[in-house]
Enzyme design. Sequence first.
Site, PDB file in Angstrom:
ATOM      1  N   GLN A  59       1.691   3.714 -18.569  1.00  0.00           N
ATOM      2  CA  GLN A  59       2.970   3.153 -18.121  1.00  0.00           C
ATOM      3  C   GLN A  59       3.293   1.827 -18.821  1.00  0.00           C
ATOM      4  O   GLN A  59       4.070   1.024 -18.301  1.00  0.00           O
ATOM      5  CB  GLN A  59       2.957   2.949 -16.604  1.00  0.00           C
ATOM      6  CG  GLN A  59       2.850   4.255 -15.824  1.00  0.00           C
ATOM      7  CD  GLN A  59       3.064   4.056 -14.338  1.00  0.00           C
ATOM      8  OE1 GLN A  59       4.177   3.865 -13.849  1.00  0.00           O
ATOM      9  NE2 GLN A  59       1.969   4.096 -13.581  1.00  0.00           N
ATOM     10  N   LYS A  73      -2.052   1.976  -5.793  1.00  0.00           N
ATOM     11  CA  LYS A  73      -2.624   0.723  -6.291  1.00  0.00           C
ATOM     12  C   LYS A  73      -2.279  -0.466  -5.381  1.00  0.00           C
ATOM     13  O   LYS A  73      -3.128  -1.353  -5.188  1.00  0.00           O
ATOM     14  CB  LYS A  73      -2.181   0.446  -7.720  1.00  0.00           C
ATOM     15  CG  LYS A  73      -0.699   0.244  -7.922  1.00  0.00           C
ATOM     16  CD  LYS A  73      -0.370  -0.002  -9.377  1.00  0.00           C
ATOM     17  CE  LYS A  73       1.117  -0.170  -9.582  1.00  0.00           C
ATOM     18  NZ  LYS A  73       1.688  -1.300  -8.829  1.00  0.00           N
ATOM     19  N   THR A  74      -1.066  -0.496  -4.815  1.00  0.00           N
ATOM     20  CA  THR A  74      -0.714  -1.600  -3.918  1.00  0.00           C
ATOM     21  C   THR A  74      -1.590  -1.568  -2.675  1.00  0.00           C
ATOM     22  O   THR A  74      -2.024  -2.609  -2.167  1.00  0.00           O
ATOM     23  CB  THR A  74       0.773  -1.518  -3.520  1.00  0.00           C
ATOM     24  OG1 THR A  74       1.581  -1.491  -4.704  1.00  0.00           O
ATOM     25  CG2 THR A  74       1.174  -2.702  -2.678  1.00  0.00           C
ATOM     26  N   ARG A  98       8.738   9.173 -11.144  1.00  0.00           N
ATOM     27  CA  ARG A  98       9.503   8.532 -10.058  1.00  0.00           C
ATOM     28  C   ARG A  98       9.875   9.563  -9.007  1.00  0.00           C
ATOM     29  O   ARG A  98      10.209   9.209  -7.871  1.00  0.00           O
ATOM     30  CB  ARG A  98      10.803   7.907 -10.583  1.00  0.00           C
ATOM     31  CG  ARG A  98      10.686   6.793 -11.609  1.00  0.00           C
ATOM     32  CD  ARG A  98       9.679   5.735 -11.263  1.00  0.00           C
ATOM     33  NE  ARG A  98       8.385   6.041 -11.875  1.00  0.00           N
ATOM     34  CZ  ARG A  98       7.236   5.489 -11.517  1.00  0.00           C
ATOM     35  NH1 ARG A  98       7.193   4.644 -10.512  1.00  0.00           N
ATOM     36  NH2 ARG A  98       6.105   5.805 -12.136  1.00  0.00           N
ATOM     37  N   ASP A 121      -1.620  -7.316 -10.780  1.00  0.00           N
ATOM     38  CA  ASP A 121      -0.990  -6.014 -10.609  1.00  0.00           C
ATOM     39  C   ASP A 121      -0.193  -5.677 -11.872  1.00  0.00           C
ATOM     40  O   ASP A 121       0.250  -6.567 -12.591  1.00  0.00           O
ATOM     41  CB  ASP A 121      -0.060  -6.080  -9.392  1.00  0.00           C
ATOM     42  CG  ASP A 121       0.565  -4.734  -9.065  1.00  0.00           C
ATOM     43  OD1 ASP A 121      -0.014  -3.697  -9.461  1.00  0.00           O
ATOM     44  OD2 ASP A 121       1.631  -4.725  -8.428  1.00  0.00           O
ATOM     45  N   GLU A 122      -0.015  -4.383 -12.157  1.00  0.00           N
ATOM     46  CA  GLU A 122       0.730  -3.932 -13.348  1.00  0.00           C
ATOM     47  C   GLU A 122       0.187  -4.619 -14.602  1.00  0.00           C
ATOM     48  O   GLU A 122       0.946  -5.109 -15.449  1.00  0.00           O
ATOM     49  CB  GLU A 122       2.230  -4.201 -13.191  1.00  0.00           C
ATOM     50  CG  GLU A 122       2.875  -3.515 -12.016  1.00  0.00           C
ATOM     51  CD  GLU A 122       3.034  -2.007 -12.193  1.00  0.00           C
ATOM     52  OE1 GLU A 122       2.583  -1.481 -13.216  1.00  0.00           O
ATOM     53  OE2 GLU A 122       3.597  -1.347 -11.301  1.00  0.00           O
TER      54      GLU A 122
END
Length: 670
Positions: A249, A33-34, A605, A218-219
């Site tokens: 998430q 996504k970044t 993670r 973002d997020e």
Amino acid sequence: MQHILNQLNNEQKEAVISSKGALLVLAGAGTGKTKVITSRIAWMIHSGVRPESIVAVSFTNKAAKEMQERLASLVGERLAKKVELSTFHSFALKLLRSNHAEFGLQKDFSISDESESKNLLRESIREFHLEDILSLQEAAQKISHFKDCLYNDEDFQLKKNIFDSKILKQLFNSYNRRLRLYNLVDFDDIVYLAVNGFKRNPNLLEKVQDNISFIMVDEYQDTSHSQFEFICMLSSKSRNVCVVGDDDQSIYSWRGAKPSVISDFLLSFPEAKKVTLEQNYRCSPNILNAANSVIRENTERLGKELWSQQENKYSIIIQECENERDEALFVAENILKLRSSCPNFNLDQIAILVRSNSQSLPLEQVLTEKKIPYHIHGGTQFFDRKEVRDLFSYLKFAHNSSDLNSLFRILNLPSRGIGIATLEKIKDIFLQSQKIKSNASFLDSLKFFSNTHKGVWEFVHLWDNFGAKLKYSEGIVDISSALRQCYENIGLKKDILVSSANMQIAQFRMDIVDRVLKVIEKLELEKENIQSVIDALHLDEAKFESANDTSGKVQILTIHSSKGLEFPNVFIIGVEEGILPHERSIAVKNGEQEERRLFYVAITRAKYRLYISHCGFRKKGRSCNSEREPKPSRFLSAIPKDLVEFCRTDPQSEEARRMEAARKLFELFR
């Protein structure tokens, strides 16, 4: 630009080139996504959009800094710096500072820390005699909730409960008046005041909107109600808004976030295009299949299935341990195996994830015994220590001479015989002078009183010498130097020596202050001045954390603080009923689903190796004599058995032998 597009998969490319209008990017963990956000900004700049008109906000300064670095590699540092890449609160704070009068604030206002906010709230609780009805913690939670919900007087009046509509309304307004009296805003105020200011002043909103052509978030799944309104207001004119998030998430309900914010976006922007990213570039297929199987049991989700082309090298290890020391030994032994397997192995490639920081004590003991270096993120930081808060109170009062909380903290350090009665008299003089002159300085009130009180005179005399150095310091090094002079000469160092039980403790406390001053020297802030340092203290603790050397150390962190990070090797400990899911969380509505999302975040993670452990016995709370027999977490049953290697403590291991001896002794005495 074509070279950049060639590095994207089809879904990522679609999200990047859909630059006009509203866009929802549903991006699973590790799906890049970044990369999409920064490539999209680069595409817009390539298409002729002014970089100054692009705003991209995230929830952590670390994420914002990563976006800045990646964008600079795509468009060059000069253009990248023109794009507003920051957190919600940093961006809103910038608007408040540049338009302070329009938002009803005085110039050079300060952000109150948690301690200051609670002191002011405690005063308001006492004002209305609510001590026996409402605890300070409950009141703080309610105030925070009201600000996130953007409450005004009309909202309180709509409350059917008299306590909410009358008493809490008075408490809310009283607390806010106290903040403004001392030229303070609390953390929740930053977005709250921005949104309400725009509602009161449409011309100001239009002025800000005219400077913003594109907004990216973002997020997005972590967005609270006030932040959602903030974004909607800023983008209501251009309708050029892109949100990137993952409902799987969403793990911050306790601070106002909820998964439904994604569907709320589609209601507010029905014309929005939707792109789903499912190809994962982080995890092995085994880890992804485990994560998919766990999260699939949640009913409230939009639904997606992550997949990966990575190579499968390792099974997931699920270890049944005797107790928490045995669990810590299991972690330590596997860390030592990993280190011995490769001569150049770096320990910072290992993360140990815990549900809460209280789980870390047995780990610390065993890692120390085994001489394994480690670093704990998010524990009790040295910025929370008394001597450090005292030091920064000097800095905050130099910046904002109406900040009485900071002044009262330092006025009697070391003891100058200034008691509470004297402080109340000084405060009364100040409040009276403010009625006559709104910009009256508290220092003037101190100087007036110093003629009759020796201790106050001593402080004023010292402050005239050293306070000015803080007030007019330019640059981080100068601020650090001025702080050091204040620390050594105005009395804080002397107070540490006097108040410590022995010289060893005093030296330890002085070493902490010295570390803080060295950290400030290392900071890289955009505006190197006193206001930047103070704002960073409240909004960017990660910047201070990053000055710590964590290389070559095992990373211990909570699952919540691990979001957005990745590690080749991950241990998730304490995966038991009562811990994960947490006993308090499953008691609330949809709590089990959020706990399952938390476990999903923990699993994703890991890149290659994943170790999961649970115990047969665990100490309950802080008591060494109270134990419970937890069951393995209900979430473990969702993981397909063919992905897992199940293990138990070796009967010949150190802890197993000790436990067996204890059982035999117990049977003998019974």
